[in-house]
Design a protein around this motif. Structure first.
Motif, PDB file in Angstrom:
ATOM      1  N   GLU A   1      33.320  38.223  13.161  1.00 32.40           N
ATOM      2  CA  GLU A   1      33.730  38.611  12.021  1.00 32.40           C
ATOM      3  C   GLU A   1      34.266  37.595  11.094  1.00 32.40           C
ATOM      4  O   GLU A   1      35.187  36.727  11.647  1.00 32.40           O
ATOM      5  CB  GLU A   1      34.798  39.710  12.302  1.00 32.40           C
ATOM      6  CG  GLU A   1      35.451  40.516  11.092  1.00 32.40           C
ATOM      7  CD  GLU A   1      36.457  41.498  11.526  1.00 32.40           C
ATOM      8  OE1 GLU A   1      37.282  41.766  10.470  1.00 32.40           O
ATOM      9  OE2 GLU A   1      36.618  41.927  12.787  1.00 32.40           O
ATOM     10  N   GLY A   2      33.815  37.665   9.851  1.00 31.99           N
ATOM     11  CA  GLY A   2      34.527  36.880   8.759  1.00 31.99           C
ATOM     12  C   GLY A   2      34.031  35.462   8.719  1.00 31.99           C
ATOM     13  O   GLY A   2      34.318  34.757   7.971  1.00 31.99           O
ATOM     14  N   ILE A   3      33.103  34.921   9.890  1.00 30.18           N
ATOM     15  CA  ILE A   3      32.647  33.740   9.737  1.00 30.18           C
ATOM     16  C   ILE A   3      31.650  33.305   8.521  1.00 30.18           C
ATOM     17  O   ILE A   3      31.814  32.381   8.067  1.00 30.18           O
ATOM     18  CB  ILE A   3      31.916  33.709  10.940  1.00 30.18           C
ATOM     19  CG1 ILE A   3      32.669  33.833  12.238  1.00 30.18           C
ATOM     20  CG2 ILE A   3      31.094  32.151  11.125  1.00 30.18           C
ATOM     21  CD1 ILE A   3      34.044  32.653  12.359  1.00 30.18           C
ATOM     22  N   ASP A   4      30.925  34.226   7.899  1.00 29.45           N
ATOM     23  CA  ASP A   4      30.351  34.109   6.941  1.00 29.45           C
ATOM     24  C   ASP A   4      30.947  33.822   5.744  1.00 29.45           C
ATOM     25  O   ASP A   4      30.615  32.913   4.893  1.00 29.45           O
ATOM     26  CB  ASP A   4      29.083  35.341   6.633  1.00 29.45           C
ATOM     27  CG  ASP A   4      28.207  35.494   7.542  1.00 29.45           C
ATOM     28  OD1 ASP A   4      27.824  34.334   8.097  1.00 29.45           O
ATOM     29  OD2 ASP A   4      27.434  36.374   7.635  1.00 29.45           O
ATOM     30  N   THR A   5      32.153  34.603   5.614  1.00 32.98           N
ATOM     31  CA  THR A   5      33.264  34.425   4.572  1.00 32.98           C
ATOM     32  C   THR A   5      33.763  32.952   4.564  1.00 32.98           C
ATOM     33  O   THR A   5      33.795  32.092   3.531  1.00 32.98           O
ATOM     34  CB  THR A   5      34.221  35.505   4.460  1.00 32.98           C
ATOM     35  OG1 THR A   5      33.596  36.755   4.347  1.00 32.98           O
ATOM     36  CG2 THR A   5      35.384  34.996   3.468  1.00 32.98           C
ATOM     37  N   LEU A   6      34.106  32.572   5.809  1.00 34.47           N
ATOM     38  CA  LEU A   6      34.497  31.209   6.132  1.00 34.47           C
ATOM     39  C   LEU A   6      33.529  30.028   5.655  1.00 34.47           C
ATOM     40  O   LEU A   6      34.013  29.162   4.960  1.00 34.47           O
ATOM     41  CB  LEU A   6      35.099  31.074   7.581  1.00 34.47           C
ATOM     42  CG  LEU A   6      35.710  29.650   8.160  1.00 34.47           C
ATOM     43  CD1 LEU A   6      36.669  29.410   7.232  1.00 34.47           C
ATOM     44  CD2 LEU A   6      35.966  29.680   9.567  1.00 34.47           C
ATOM     45  N   LYS A   7      32.374  30.232   6.146  1.00 31.52           N
ATOM     46  CA  LYS A   7      31.298  29.284   5.913  1.00 31.52           C
ATOM     47  C   LYS A   7      31.179  29.301   4.251  1.00 31.52           C
ATOM     48  O   LYS A   7      30.902  28.228   3.723  1.00 31.52           O
ATOM     49  CB  LYS A   7      29.965  29.662   6.391  1.00 31.52           C
ATOM     50  CG  LYS A   7      29.895  29.369   8.015  1.00 31.52           C
ATOM     51  CD  LYS A   7      28.389  29.887   8.317  1.00 31.52           C
ATOM     52  CE  LYS A   7      28.303  29.537  10.095  1.00 31.52           C
ATOM     53  NZ  LYS A   7      26.959  29.925  10.264  1.00 31.52           N
ATOM     54  N   GLU A   8      31.265  30.219   3.514  1.00 25.69           N
ATOM     55  CA  GLU A   8      31.162  30.118   1.959  1.00 25.69           C
ATOM     56  C   GLU A   8      32.293  29.423   1.618  1.00 25.69           C
ATOM     57  O   GLU A   8      32.179  28.638   0.654  1.00 25.69           O
ATOM     58  CB  GLU A   8      31.056  31.637   1.452  1.00 25.69           C
ATOM     59  CG  GLU A   8      30.700  31.611   0.032  1.00 25.69           C
ATOM     60  CD  GLU A   8      29.169  31.187  -0.102  1.00 25.69           C
ATOM     61  OE1 GLU A   8      28.829  30.879  -1.202  1.00 25.69           O
ATOM     62  OE2 GLU A   8      28.572  31.336   0.596  1.00 25.69           O
ATOM     63  N   LEU A   9      33.296  29.586   2.034  1.00 28.59           N
ATOM     64  CA  LEU A   9      34.672  28.873   1.302  1.00 28.59           C
ATOM     65  C   LEU A   9      34.566  27.201   1.813  1.00 28.59           C
ATOM     66  O   LEU A   9      35.045  26.507   1.075  1.00 28.59           O
ATOM     67  CB  LEU A   9      35.841  29.474   2.006  1.00 28.59           C
ATOM     68  CG  LEU A   9      36.289  30.697   1.471  1.00 28.59           C
ATOM     69  CD1 LEU A   9      37.210  31.274   2.489  1.00 28.59           C
ATOM     70  CD2 LEU A   9      36.638  30.656   0.116  1.00 28.59           C
TER      71      LEU A   9
END
Length: 293
Positions: free
Chosen positions: A146-154
């Motif tokens: 959960e939230g890993i795609d958001t982290l990668k984008e940042l």
């Protein structure tokens, strides 16, 4: 002449990634030693190629910043990882890390991990407090993704380092966003009694084009000796609206009467959690100053 970035340095050799993606093994020109300058990981450099695999560093571009632990230059952001449970989030430690990171010229993003354990909905509270003063706050679960795609984008197009206390899941998140280096997690360390990933020298791991993360957690110690007690107030962004409005011009917003910042806390305009962290850090700075005398 080629431009590149030092991604690893060991034994007097520096490995520079240039524009076409090639890694060039370089030595540093002797002038740097005479000038008492050492190239470090993260440096943007110019090199002269000797052949397709070897070169010489002839120029180091000015650094935006330089960290000590890990030793790395030009870090653009720190992913400040805390867990929502096990261990519980400490607002004081979080605020100490934030002001320490920003002192080094690095942008901070707050990452709250172990989302599955957040039965008390701590995330919503932290998000409301810190986004109000300008921080980006995200939620992750290193185990479920959960939230890993958001982290990668940042992380895209930046040099980033992970920071935070032990046991919050930094290594698990590190392993989720890339698969080139396996960093030990606390579970592995306890089970086998040793580290799987033991790095003596910082290295940049390229997880996407122009996107690097430092291969070891940063900011392993928080030394606030650069701050005097009277200066602390200026590191809390939400205090700025009230400067100059206290009864006493020397007010440091602790025990003084007629303090506008304490009144703002009472009125709910400044969070109790941030203010209490301020008071705890202020006390620590005062004690540090006494021990220096």
């Amino acid at each position: 002449m080629q431009e590149g970035i030092i991604i690893k340095g060991i034994g007097g050799f520096y490995y520079v990634e240039i524009a076409n993606g090639s890694i060039i093994e370089c030595k540093a020109r002797g002038k740097f030693r005479k000038e008492n300058i050492s190239p470090i990981v993260g440096d943007k450099v110019k090199i002269e190629l000797l052949d397709n695999e070897h070169g010489v560093i002839v120029e180091i571009n000015p650094r935006k910043n330089q960290l000590i632990r890990p030793v790395v230059a030009n870090v653009e952001q720190a992913i400040v990882v805390f867990s929502l449970k096990n261990p519980d989030l400490s607002f004081t430690l979080l605020d100490k890390l934030l002001l320490f990171i920003e002192h080094h010229g690095v942008e901070a993003i707050i990452c709250l991990n172990k989302a599955d354990l957040d039965e008390a909905n701590i995330f919503a509270k932290v998000k409301e407090i810190y986004e109000r003063v300008g921080y980006k706050v995200i939620k992750t679960n290193g185990k479920t993704g959960e939230g890993i795609d958001t982290l990668k984008e940042l992380l895209k197009n930046k040099i980033s380092v992970f920071a935070g206390p032990s046991g919050v899941g930094k290594s698990t998140l590190f392993n989720k966003v890339q698969d080139k280096v396996k960093m030990e997690t606390s579970e592995i360390s306890k089970r086998i009694g040793r580290g799987r990933h033991t790095t003596r020298h910082a290295e940049l791991i390229e997880i996407d084009k122009n996107t690097f993360i430092v291969d070891t957690p940063g900011f392993s110690s928080i030394d606030l000796s650069f701050l005097e007690p009277e200066e602390l107030q200026y590191t809390f962004k939400e205090f700025s609206d009230y400067f100059g409005t206290c009864k006493f011009s020397s007010c440091i917003h602790d025990k003084e009467i007629g303090c506008s910042i304490k009144n703002a806390v009472t009125d709910g305009l400044i969070s109790n959690e941030r203010y209490n962290a301020y008071v705890e850090i202020l006390k620590e700075l005062k004690e540090n100053r006494r021990t220096r005398k």
